[in-house]
Design a protein around this motif. Structure first.
Motif, PDB file in Angstrom:
ATOM      1  N   UNK A  12       0.828  -1.206   0.000  1.00 12.33           N
ATOM      2  CA  UNK A  12       0.000   0.000   0.000  1.00 12.33           C
ATOM      3  C   UNK A  12       0.862   1.257   0.000  1.00 12.33           C
ATOM      4  N   UNK A  13       1.859   1.287   0.894  1.00  7.10           N
ATOM      5  CA  UNK A  13       2.671   2.498   1.004  1.00  7.10           C
ATOM      6  C   UNK A  13       3.590   2.696  -0.197  1.00  7.10           C
ATOM      7  N   UNK A  14       3.896   1.657  -0.928  1.00  5.33           N
ATOM      8  CA  UNK A  14       4.695   1.849  -2.144  1.00  5.33           C
ATOM      9  C   UNK A  14       3.970   2.716  -3.165  1.00  5.33           C
ATOM     10  N   UNK A  15       2.623   2.674  -3.148  1.00  3.34           N
ATOM     11  CA  UNK A  15       1.827   3.527  -4.045  1.00  3.34           C
ATOM     12  C   UNK A  15       1.363   4.789  -3.326  1.00  3.34           C
ATOM     13  N   UNK A  16       0.920   4.638  -2.069  1.00  2.00           N
ATOM     14  CA  UNK A  16       0.393   5.784  -1.331  1.00  2.00           C
ATOM     15  C   UNK A  16       1.464   6.849  -1.109  1.00  2.00           C
ATOM     16  N   UNK A  17       2.698   6.433  -0.868  1.00  2.85           N
ATOM     17  CA  UNK A  17       3.755   7.422  -0.669  1.00  2.85           C
ATOM     18  C   UNK A  17       4.017   8.214  -1.945  1.00  2.85           C
ATOM     19  N   UNK A  18       3.959   7.538  -3.086  1.00  2.00           N
ATOM     20  CA  UNK A  18       4.105   8.269  -4.351  1.00  2.00           C
ATOM     21  C   UNK A  18       2.969   9.262  -4.541  1.00  2.00           C
TER      22      UNK A  18
ATOM     23  N   UNK B  52      10.167   3.945  -2.322  1.00  3.13           N
ATOM     24  CA  UNK B  52      11.177   3.036  -2.869  1.00  3.13           C
ATOM     25  C   UNK B  52      11.430   1.848  -1.962  1.00  3.13           C
ATOM     26  N   UNK B  53      11.597   2.099  -0.668  1.00  2.00           N
ATOM     27  CA  UNK B  53      11.871   0.999   0.262  1.00  2.00           C
ATOM     28  C   UNK B  53      10.666   0.090   0.427  1.00  2.00           C
ATOM     29  N   UNK B  54       9.475   0.663   0.437  1.00  2.00           N
ATOM     30  CA  UNK B  54       8.277  -0.184   0.539  1.00  2.00           C
ATOM     31  C   UNK B  54       8.104  -1.050  -0.700  1.00  2.00           C
TER      32      UNK B  54
END
Length: 753
Positions: free
Chosen positions: A201-207, A247-249
């Motif tokens: 989720x955070x790999x997309x939400x952070x972007x 990136x890290x997620x």
């Protein structure tokens, strides 16, 4: 009457109403002679900047005439302008480039606004956790999005009203609300997002959050009232942080194998470094999270690659795949300056970081190249060490400096070549130790060494000697060719390591012989250094050679202990004689005392083995040697005091005999010691020598007390009391005369030579 237009503060750019005694934002005083001078300096800077812009625009146009006279610098700084200037505040116009970044100081307003923003975010969080059952998920999401938009709009409005602190506070609130919105959407399961894994989720939400923050930053006006507006300083660093989190997620969500993880970490490191460079141009603080992300990605890249490449239990294909992936970053570092030169020629030429990249790339080759090194048989490692040493020797003989550290001011070599040469010097002892560990552990290669299960390879004791000798020869050639004291020390270290390796399993007699030969060679080198001109390099050479000489000698003596007595005596006396020979060098007479002690230790060991019990025979060699040393000191310096020239020899000659006399009480030894002490004392008094007087008087005094004390047992107690009282009374009556006599005695003793 219209209100005068405010002018920007010279320190923080906050608007200041003309006539104010100080800046309301940072407290800068705006009255007085210094304030007037500051106004003058800023006026001059603005005028010079305008003139520079005009000159640049003129120089960018083609010349009007075919030939232009060369620029001749005159005296542009003939002196400060002395024209009368109006005092503060007169609404001065400051050049944009001369302003300091706003918000560099933390004032009371910023503290209050920050605390208010923190309390507001806490209240919003409480609101989210408490009333979501009442309004439902959709209503809560609508309210949170509205609050976020309101905070972003407040930042825009405050910037337009030139309320810098309020704008930054509102931007901070908007940033916190964006992160809170993204977290709530996943935590509350909005639109089924709760079923998605957290890292995915955070790999997309952070972007998405980074994009929203960048959009908020674009809404903030850049120019207000025809002046550059202070930036909000929140959105861009927060967006960069979310990019790093994304990136890290993403890597965590993929759940890749170690080899693939190594490649993904390398890709993340490259992307993070490129993004950090781009973000630095916008805001230096925005580059910090991306740079930290790049550094962490490099650590993960190296850790996963090394864990696979050096694991004996891993398949060969995977280990060499890890080796190939580990080569990515070094290759990029080596070719980055060449790739960047046509794209950004100015940065490639001027930025000092480009010169370091190839050197970093060379050192980054160590982990991948070490994988095949530990995989090949130990004989191949020996050949590699020999070839490496031969290459260094060849470079040295061709005139290329191989002893100079890279990135020094006098270094004319390419950066990558200097780093490669330094890496080669480091690799030689590493290869030597690797071969030594493999041979002593009966391992065929490095992987068996790491695994700890030998295949019982043949014992080739000489195999580690070859890379050690190659290392020593290369260092010796470099030290001789380039007159390098540090490499002379390195050559001695390599020679000592090779010598001790060669005799590690040999007979003790061979080890003693090696120690004596090494001691003699090192003392000879130290003596040669003493003949050279005094300089830091020659002193380093002398001290290092003496250190290695004592190391060789000490190892030889240790090897002879508990061996035949003649071998032990030979070790002690041999090292002592070599030390005495070195003491003849300029300014090294002090080593003669150490040599004398070593020789005496050898002779004492021989006498003890023969059962000799006469203490004078043990001390006689040392007495003779100390007497010779004292004579040499006297001949070199006729004014030297006898405590230095005679004191050691007399002390060794009389004090051990005195100790034995007090313990055994032999009449013959007591008589002889007394006669000799009297002769020494009388001779000292006649020649006014301090050492004979001191040693002779001390021995006679101890003998008198020892012998006289035995007779006190036969004297009645009342006589002792009466005598003691009479002595004390006499001393009290003649106290002043006693003090005068004591001072005269002290002066007489000090006058002795």
């Amino acid at each position: 009457m219209s209100t005068p237009a405010p002018f920007p503060c010279p320190h923080c750019d906050a608007p200041v109403i003309p006539g104010s005694p100080a800046c309301p934002e940072c407290g800068l005083r705006l009255v007085g002679p210094q304030a007037a001078r500051l106004w003058q300096v800023n006026q001059q800077i603005g005028a010079l900047r305008s003139e520079a812009d005009v000159l640049v625009s003129q120089l960018l146009r083609p010349p009007a005439v075919p030939s232009v006279a060369p620029y001749q610098p005159g005296d542009p700084y003939a002196g400060p302008r002395t024209d009368p200037q109006p005092p503060y505040p007169a609404s001065p116009t400051y050049a944009a480039g001369s302003r300091r970044r706003a918000g560099t100081r933390l004032g009371g307003q910023q503290i209050l606004l920050g605390l208010g923003a923190l309390l507001l975010l806490s209240g919003v969080s409480f609101f989210l956790l408490v009333i979501w059952l009442v309004v439902g998920v959709a209503g809560q999401a609508t309210i949170m999005v509205g609050l976020t938009g309101a905070a972003a709009a407040a930042a825009v409005l405050a910037t337009r009203r030139q309320l810098t602190s309020a704008a930054r506070t509102a931007a901070g609130i908007a940033t916190g609300l964006v992160v809170l919105d993204l977290w709530a959407a996943h935590h509350l399961g909005l639109a089924g997002l709760g079923d998605v894994a957290a890292d995915g989720y955070w790999s997309v939400a952070a972007l998405l959050g980074a994009a929203v923050l960048v959009g908020f930053d674009r809404l903030v006006p850049r120019v207000v009232a025809e002046r550059p507006a202070p930036p909000v300083l929140v959105y861009v660093p927060a967006a960069a942080t979310l990019l790093a989190v994304a990136g890290w997620c993403t890597i965590s969500a993929l759940g890749a194998e170690p080899v693939v993880l190594c490649g993904l970490a390398a890709l993340l490191a490259v992307l993070s470094a490129a993004a950090a460079g781009a973000a630095y141009r916008l805001d230096p603080w925005a580059a910090v999270p991306l740079a930290v992300s790049a550094l962490g990605a490099v650590v993960v890249h190296l850790g996963s690659g090394i864990a696979v490449g050096y694991d004996p239990a891993t398949a060969t294909t995977q280990r060499y795949a890890a080796c190939a992936v580990l080569l990515v970053l070094p290759v990029l570092a080596l070719v980055a300056p060449r790739l960047a030169r046509p794209l950004a020629p100015e940065a490639a030429r001027e930025h000092p970081g480009w010169a370091w990249l190839p050197a970093v790339g060379v050192w980054a080759l160590v982990p991948p190249l070490g994988i095949p090194v530990v995989d090949v048989p130990r004989a191949v490692v020996v050949v590699l060490a020999v070839l490496l040493a031969a290459g260094l020797v060849a470079l040295c003989l061709t005139g290329l400096p191989v002893t100079r550290a890279p990135f020094t001011g006098a270094d004319t070599r390419p950066a990558w070549l200097g780093a490669a040469i330094l890496l080669a010097w480091v690799a030689l002892p590493v290869l030597f130790l690797l071969v030594l560990a493999e041979v002593d552990g009966w391992h065929a290669d490095g992987l068996e060494l790491f695994a700890g299960f030998p295949r019982l390879a043949p014992d080739s004791w000489w195999l580690p000697v070859v890379p050690g000798a190659a290392w020593a020869v290369a260092a010796l050639v470099a030290a001789t060719k380039e007159r390098s004291a540090s490499f002379a020390v390195l050559a001695q270290l390599a020679a000592a390591a090779t010598a001790f390796t060669a005799v590690r399993d040999a007979d003790e007699a061979v080890a003693v012989a090696m120690g004596l030969v090494g001691c003699a060679a090192s003392f000879a080198l130290a003596g040669y250094a003493r003949t050279l001109a005094d300089s830091p390099g020659n002193r380093v050479l002398d001290h290092s050679a003496v250190t290695f000489a004592l190391l060789y000698g000490g190892c030889g003596i240790l090897a002879s202990i508990e061996e035949p007595v003649l071998l032990e005596v030979a070790a002690w006396v041999g090292v002592g004689v070599l030390t005495l020979v070195y003491s003849g060098s300029r300014g090294r007479l002090g080593f003669a005392y150490l040599g004398s002690v070593l020789v005496t230790a050898g002779t004492s060991r021989l006498l003890a083995d023969q059962g000799v019990g006469v203490v004078e025979l043990y001390t006689a060699p040392l007495v003779v040697l100390l007497a010779v040393i004292g004579l040499v000191q006297h001949l070199r310096n006729r004014q030297a005091r006898t405590m230095l020239t005679m004191g050691p020899a007399l002390s060794v000659a009389l004090l051990p005999s005195l100790a034995v006399t007090l313990e055994d009480g032999g009449a013959l030894r007591l008589a002889g010691l007394t006669v000799v002490s009297i002769v020494v004392l009388v001779l000292g008094l006649l020649r006014r020598w301090q050492a004979p007087v001191t040693v002779g008087a001390l021995v006679l005094l101890v003998v008198a007390i020892n012998q006289g004390g035995q007779g006190l047992a036969y004297v009645p107690g009342w006589i002792i009391l009466v005598g003691g009282g009479a002595v004390l009374l006499t001393a009290g009556v003649l106290w002043e005369r006693a003090l005068l006599a004591g001072r005269r005695t002290q002066a007489w003793y000090a006058s002795l030579r």
